[in-house]
Write an enzyme that holds these catalytic residues in place. Structure first.
Site, PDB file in Angstrom:
ATOM      1  N   SER A 138      -3.414  60.874  42.458  1.00 51.82           N
ATOM      2  CA  SER A 138      -3.119  61.773  41.348  1.00 51.82           C
ATOM      3  C   SER A 138      -2.403  63.009  41.909  1.00 51.82           C
ATOM      4  O   SER A 138      -1.727  62.917  42.941  1.00 51.82           O
ATOM      5  CB  SER A 138      -4.422  62.132  40.636  1.00 51.82           C
ATOM      6  OG  SER A 138      -4.157  62.960  39.542  1.00 51.82           O
ATOM      7  N   TYR A 152       6.390  64.679  35.578  1.00 52.31           N
ATOM      8  CA  TYR A 152       5.626  64.170  36.722  1.00 52.31           C
ATOM      9  C   TYR A 152       4.115  64.371  36.496  1.00 52.31           C
ATOM     10  O   TYR A 152       3.326  63.430  36.608  1.00 52.31           O
ATOM     11  CB  TYR A 152       6.078  64.885  38.006  1.00 52.31           C
ATOM     12  CG  TYR A 152       5.165  64.661  39.188  1.00 52.31           C
ATOM     13  CD1 TYR A 152       5.125  63.433  39.834  1.00 52.31           C
ATOM     14  CD2 TYR A 152       4.337  65.682  39.666  1.00 52.31           C
ATOM     15  CE1 TYR A 152       4.281  63.221  40.922  1.00 52.31           C
ATOM     16  CE2 TYR A 152       3.493  65.484  40.748  1.00 52.31           C
ATOM     17  CZ  TYR A 152       3.476  64.247  41.374  1.00 52.31           C
ATOM     18  OH  TYR A 152       2.629  64.043  42.431  1.00 52.31           O
ATOM     19  N   LYS A 156       1.025  61.590  35.905  1.00 52.79           N
ATOM     20  CA  LYS A 156      -0.209  61.549  36.709  1.00 52.79           C
ATOM     21  C   LYS A 156      -1.444  61.803  35.819  1.00 52.79           C
ATOM     22  O   LYS A 156      -2.502  61.221  36.058  1.00 52.79           O
ATOM     23  CB  LYS A 156      -0.145  62.601  37.822  1.00 52.79           C
ATOM     24  CG  LYS A 156       0.895  62.313  38.904  1.00 52.79           C
ATOM     25  CD  LYS A 156       0.493  61.164  39.811  1.00 52.79           C
ATOM     26  CE  LYS A 156       1.374  61.075  41.057  1.00 52.79           C
ATOM     27  NZ  LYS A 156       1.059  59.914  41.901  1.00 52.79           N
TER      28      LYS A 156
END
Ligand SMILES: NC(=O)c1ccc[n+]([C@@H]2O[C@H](COP(=O)([O-])OP(=O)(O)OC[C@H]3O[C@@H](n4cnc5c(N)ncnc54)[C@H](OP(=O)(O)O)[C@@H]3O)[C@@H](O)[C@H]2O)c1
Length: 279
Positions: A138, A152, A156
């Site tokens: 993560s 992004y 995650k």
């Protein structure tokens, strides 16, 4: 450890950074490894040293059909898979509005769909074994995101949420799921691998531009040591532990504390209104 009792790892994105460090340390402990890379010769140095315990395969995690093939072959190699690490990933830097559709798609395909393809391909194997540990990389951006890391961090965060659900789904089946949450570590993440948004909108200079400046300043000086991060992951596995989250680096532990305090403060402020909406 004899080859029968050694663990079998499957790790994506082993050409550099966390993947490369993990690969080296897994092999050093005597465990066996199926390492995936995009450039076939990326691990030639390790392959010559660990001919018996290392298999290197090429894989782009965005290719679901290729994931299926590679995972099936990996499970056949030594008859099982014990630890599966979804490590491959990269950052996309820019305001949500500055990123092109293609950039957004590629980032989601790599950081979210890639690990999902791998998880869905390995789960039938792990369920049949009634064992296995899935580890998903993560990021600190999931704790509270930065201007400039929306896509992004969003990928995650979705991976985190799905991983939590999968953890609950497979715990009774003998399978473990852990999220590794690193702060800034000295890998290729913010140098070679970072993709910058195609668009440039001056209105975002004070927000996203500031974050981009922060990344530039810490490049090469990130506090996190990927060798120590890999050692922490290997130790967690060797100790038989499976926390939901393994935070890595002081930056991230402080960020978690701050996030928790902010959540608590906001909850206290809004609690009366929240509870008043029940029947
Ligand atoms: N370093 C940090 O500060 C940090 C912080 C939080 C989270 N993370 C996460 O940690 C993980 C590893 O990154 P890193 O820091 O070790 O960076 P890195 O050194 O850039 O390594 C990234 C790896 O992912 C691979 N990769 C990228 N896209 C891929 C794809 N479509 N298919 C297969 N492999 C692909 C790269 O392969 P190529 O060599 O072919 O490009 C490389 O092996 C990532 O998930 C990243 O989001 C890193």
């Amino acid at each position: 450890m004899s080859s029968e009792s050694s663990r079998i790892w499957f790790i994506t994105g082993c050409s550099s950074g966390f993947g490369r460090e993990l690969a080296e340390q897994v092999l050093l402990t005597g465990d066996r490894l199926i390492a995936t890379v995009r450039k076939a010769d990326a691990l030639d140095d390790l392959r010559s040293v660990y001919a018996e315990t290392l298999r290197v395969v090429t894989l782009d995690v965005t290719d679901a059909a290729q994931v299926q093939e590679v995972v099936a072959a990996a499970a056949g190699e030594w008859g099982r898979l014990d630890v599966v690490v979804n490590n491959a990933g990269y950052g996309l830097l820019g305001a949500v509005e500055e990123c092109s559709d293609a950039q957004i798609q590629r980032c989601l395909d790599t950081n979210l769909m890639g690990p999902l393809h791998v998880m869905r391909a390995v789960l039938p194997i792990l369920r049949a074994q009634k064992s296995g540990h899935l580890i998903n990389m993560s990021a600190a951006a999931t704790l509270s995101n930065y201007a400039g890391f929306g896509i992004y961090g969003g990928a995650k965060a979705a991976l985190e949420s799905i991983s939590e659900a999968v953890r609950a789904e497979v715990a009774p089946l003998g399978i473990k799921v852990t999220l590794v949450v690193p702060g800034p570590f000295r890998t290729d993440f913010i140098s070679r691998s970072l993709v910058k948004a195609d668009g440039k909108i001056t209105d975002y200079e004070k927000t996203c531009g500031q974050f981009a400046g922060f990344l530039e300043r810490i490049n090469g000086k990130q506090p996190g040591d990927p060798t120590k991060a890999a050692a922490a992951i290997v130790k967690m596995i060797h100790d038989g532990k499976a926390p939901l989250r393994l935070p890595l680096g002081k930056y991230v532990t402080e960020k978690i504390r701050k996030r928790n305090a902010n959540s608590e403060r906001e909850l206290t402020e809004w609690e009366a209104i929240a509870v008043a909406t029940d029947y």
